[in-house]
Enzyme design. Structure first.
Site, PDB file in Angstrom:
ATOM      1  N   TYR A 123       0.853  -1.200   0.000  1.00 35.28           N
ATOM      2  CA  TYR A 123       0.000   0.000   0.000  1.00 35.28           C
ATOM      3  C   TYR A 123       0.888   1.249   0.000  1.00 35.28           C
ATOM      4  CZ  TYR A 123      -3.707  -3.258   1.430  1.00 35.28           C
ATOM      5  OH  TYR A 123      -4.598  -4.287   1.491  1.00 35.28           O
ATOM      6  N   CYS A 135       5.605 -18.722  15.848  1.00 31.95           N
ATOM      7  CA  CYS A 135       4.409 -18.361  16.614  1.00 31.95           C
ATOM      8  C   CYS A 135       4.346 -19.254  17.848  1.00 31.95           C
ATOM      9  CB  CYS A 135       3.148 -18.591  15.782  1.00 31.95           C
ATOM     10  SG  CYS A 135       2.982 -17.477  14.374  1.00 31.95           S
ATOM     11  N   CYS A 139      -1.651 -21.921  13.344  1.00 32.12           N
ATOM     12  CA  CYS A 139      -3.002 -22.013  12.801  1.00 32.12           C
ATOM     13  C   CYS A 139      -2.913 -22.803  11.501  1.00 32.12           C
ATOM     14  CB  CYS A 139      -3.554 -20.619  12.492  1.00 32.12           C
ATOM     15  SG  CYS A 139      -3.435 -19.458  13.863  1.00 32.12           S
ATOM     16  N   ASP A 303      -7.937 -17.039   3.036  1.00 38.03           N
ATOM     17  CA  ASP A 303      -7.090 -16.966   1.844  1.00 38.03           C
ATOM     18  C   ASP A 303      -6.994 -18.339   1.172  1.00 38.03           C
ATOM     19  OD1 ASP A 303      -6.496 -14.248   2.096  1.00 38.03           O
ATOM     20  OD2 ASP A 303      -4.851 -14.639   3.497  1.00 38.03           O
ATOM     21  N   ASP A 340      -8.674 -10.684   0.701  1.00 34.30           N
ATOM     22  CA  ASP A 340      -7.359 -10.264   0.228  1.00 34.30           C
ATOM     23  C   ASP A 340      -7.276 -10.752  -1.214  1.00 34.30           C
ATOM     24  OD1 ASP A 340      -4.811  -9.060   0.652  1.00 34.30           O
ATOM     25  OD2 ASP A 340      -4.900  -9.782   2.724  1.00 34.30           O
ATOM     26  N   LYS A 347      -6.464  -5.820   0.468  1.00 30.89           N
ATOM     27  CA  LYS A 347      -7.749  -6.092   1.097  1.00 30.89           C
ATOM     28  C   LYS A 347      -8.882  -5.384   0.361  1.00 30.89           C
ATOM     29  CE  LYS A 347      -5.540  -6.482   5.584  1.00 30.89           C
ATOM     30  NZ  LYS A 347      -4.181  -6.069   5.129  1.00 30.89           N
TER      31      LYS A 347
HETATM   32  C1  LIG Z   1      -3.184  -5.963   5.882  1.00 30.10           C
HETATM   33  C2  LIG Z   1      -1.987  -5.320   5.383  1.00 30.10           C
HETATM   34  C3  LIG Z   1      -1.655  -4.027   5.782  1.00 30.10           C
HETATM   35  C4  LIG Z   1      -2.522  -3.208   6.729  1.00 30.10           C
HETATM   36  O1  LIG Z   1      -3.763  -2.933   6.149  1.00 30.10           O
HETATM   37  P1  LIG Z   1      -4.847  -2.031   6.928  1.00 30.10           P
HETATM   38  O2  LIG Z   1      -6.070  -2.076   6.058  1.00 30.10           O
HETATM   39  O3  LIG Z   1      -4.269  -0.678   7.057  1.00 30.10           O
HETATM   40  O4  LIG Z   1      -5.071  -2.664   8.266  1.00 30.10           O
HETATM   41  C5  LIG Z   1      -0.517  -3.459   5.263  1.00 30.10           C
HETATM   42  N1  LIG Z   1       0.259  -4.136   4.388  1.00 30.10           N
HETATM   43  C6  LIG Z   1      -0.040  -5.379   3.968  1.00 30.10           C
HETATM   44  C7  LIG Z   1       0.826  -6.042   2.981  1.00 30.10           C
HETATM   45  C8  LIG Z   1      -1.176  -6.023   4.468  1.00 30.10           C
HETATM   46  O5  LIG Z   1      -1.462  -7.263   4.063  1.00 30.10           O
END
Ligand SMILES: *Cc1c(COP(=O)(O)O)cnc(C)c1O
Length: 396
Positions: A123, A135, A139, A303, A340, A347
């Site tokens: 992002y 962990c 899971c 996923d 995702d 997302k």
């Molecule tokens: C989930 C995720 C985030 C955080 O996403 P938000 O919607 O801000 O909680 C950031 N980077 C990656 C690669 C993710 O999978």
């Protein structure tokens, strides 16, 4: 199944359960919990009667994702219920060894979004920092099973110095999410060091930790840990709880310690067949989360991880769950349902459709009870009316 008229909102303790001779002092010690994890078939056989599907699963799945279950979490297993929602999450089943054609090793396309090994920059303004591959328990539907637990072919090779350098250079990154693996498995000193290093980068405003430790190993949430975490505010924690049974008195106490340290808590759950794929269970989960001061954040469609077909549901099932929550209970209790995007889409929010129709000057809406409402666009003020009002103002 829980009936809607009798929601399971009681917090109970399950200790000592399968370890009747364990001293409280040991039970409450997270290091004892880690040392005494259930890691093998013989460990399982010592405590519960496995089904054929589970026995085969343990024998077949060991070279993909290790099995490991803390005594704390194992204690939630109902030994008389082969379909117990707790066992489905952590005991491998034979179906895990079967790969469906739609399944992927890296379902969220993370490897192709790593500018530095261990750092996923998907992002524009935030990164996912994979700080460990371990962990407290594993899971079975782990989205990162390709690298997590250390038994598969691929290894997580986080490049710490390169990652910090990338973050220092990339001034657009204002939010760092520590995940893995589970960052709260690190020692207090190591966590403090990582958080201090991130806090020294001026453009990083917001820190987050994704962790299932509060659920798997609440003993780890010590007062000392909380003292370290609260030095690094604003710091949020996303926990991962899927079923109301997971919210025991010990878990609630740990969550309250975190909340009292000023850490806002969110929950990310995964919609799982045979675990939480019913509106009643989800309602009870989100209500218990609020009572433990956790805000439901995301509900994930599972996923397309290899060997997960027996745990996945249709997307419609998730939409239906959200529809039974929205309007019917506290808005804070309703998570955002997301998928995702397979291969690296990020997302994507999925919502029940409340917009029945859109036309040029109004939208037609449906509320949570099915009633229809129209919301019109604003009417432009006629020039003549405006002129008349100006004249009126001049005369007054
Ligand atoms: C989930 C995720 C985030 C955080 O996403 P938000 O919607 O801000 O909680 C950031 N980077 C990656 C690669 C993710 O999978």
């Amino acid at each position: 199944m829980i009936s809607p008229s009798e929601p399971d909102t009681n917090f109970t303790s399950h200790a000592p359960g399968y370890w009747p001779d364990c001293e409280a002092e040991n039970w409450d010690d997270y290091k004892w919990q880690l040392r005494n994890r259930i890691n093998s078939l013989s460990d399982l056989d010592a405590h519960i009667k496995l089904t054929d599907e589970e026995r085969a699963g343990v024998l077949l799945a060991g070279n993909k994702l290790a099995m490991s279950i803390t005594p704390h979490f194992f204690n939630l297993i109902d030994k008389n219920d082969p379909n117990c929602p707790i066992r489905r999450q952590v005991i491998p089943r034979i179906e895990e060894a079967w790969t469906a054609p739609e399944e992927l090793a890296d379902p969220c396309g993370e490897d192709s979004h790593m500018p530095v090994p261990g750092l996923v920059h998907r992002y524009p303004d935030r990164v996912l920092f994979l700080v460990t591959d371990r962990c407290a328990s594993y899971c079975r539907y782990c989205t990162r099973s390709r690298v997590v637990s250390g038994v598969g072919e691929q290894q997580l090779e986080t490049q710490w110095e390169q990652a910090f350098q990338y973050l220092e250079e990339h001034t657009e990154v204002r939010d760092v999410l520590l995940s893995g693996g589970d960052p709260l498995l690190f020692s207090d000193a190591k966590l403090d060091k990582i958080l201090t290093r991130l806090r020294a980068i001026p453009h990083i405003q917001f820190l987050r930790i994704g962790s299932r430790i509060p659920i798997f190993l609440p003993q780890r949430i010590t007062a000392e840990l909380c003292d370290i975490l609260k030095k690094h505010h604003p710091l949020f924690i996303s926990i991962h709880s899927n079923h109301p049974k997971e919210l025991t008195t010990e878990v609630r106490e740990g969550l309250i310690r975190l909340a009292d340290a000023g850490i806002p808590l969110g929950n990310q759950s995964v919609l799982l067949r045979g675990v939480n794929d019913s509106p009643e269970i989800q309602k009870s989960l989100v209500h218990k989360l609020l009572m433990a001061r956790v805000r439901p954040y995301y509900l994930y469609q599972c996923d397309l991880i290899m060997g997960s077909s027996h745990l996945r549901t249709s997307v419609a099932e998730g939409v239906n769950i959200i529809e039974t929550l929205r309007g019917h209970t506290t808005g804070y209790a309703v998570p955002q349902f997301v998928i995702d995007g397979p291969g690296g889409g990020g997302k994507i929010p999925i919502n029940p459709n409340y917009v029945v129709d859109t036309s040029s000057n109004k939208v037609t809406l449906r509320n949570f009870e099915g009633d229809i409402f129209e919301y019109p666009d604003p009417t432009p003020i006629p020039t003549a009316d405006m002129k008349a009002l100006h004249e009126k103002a001049l005369c007054s």
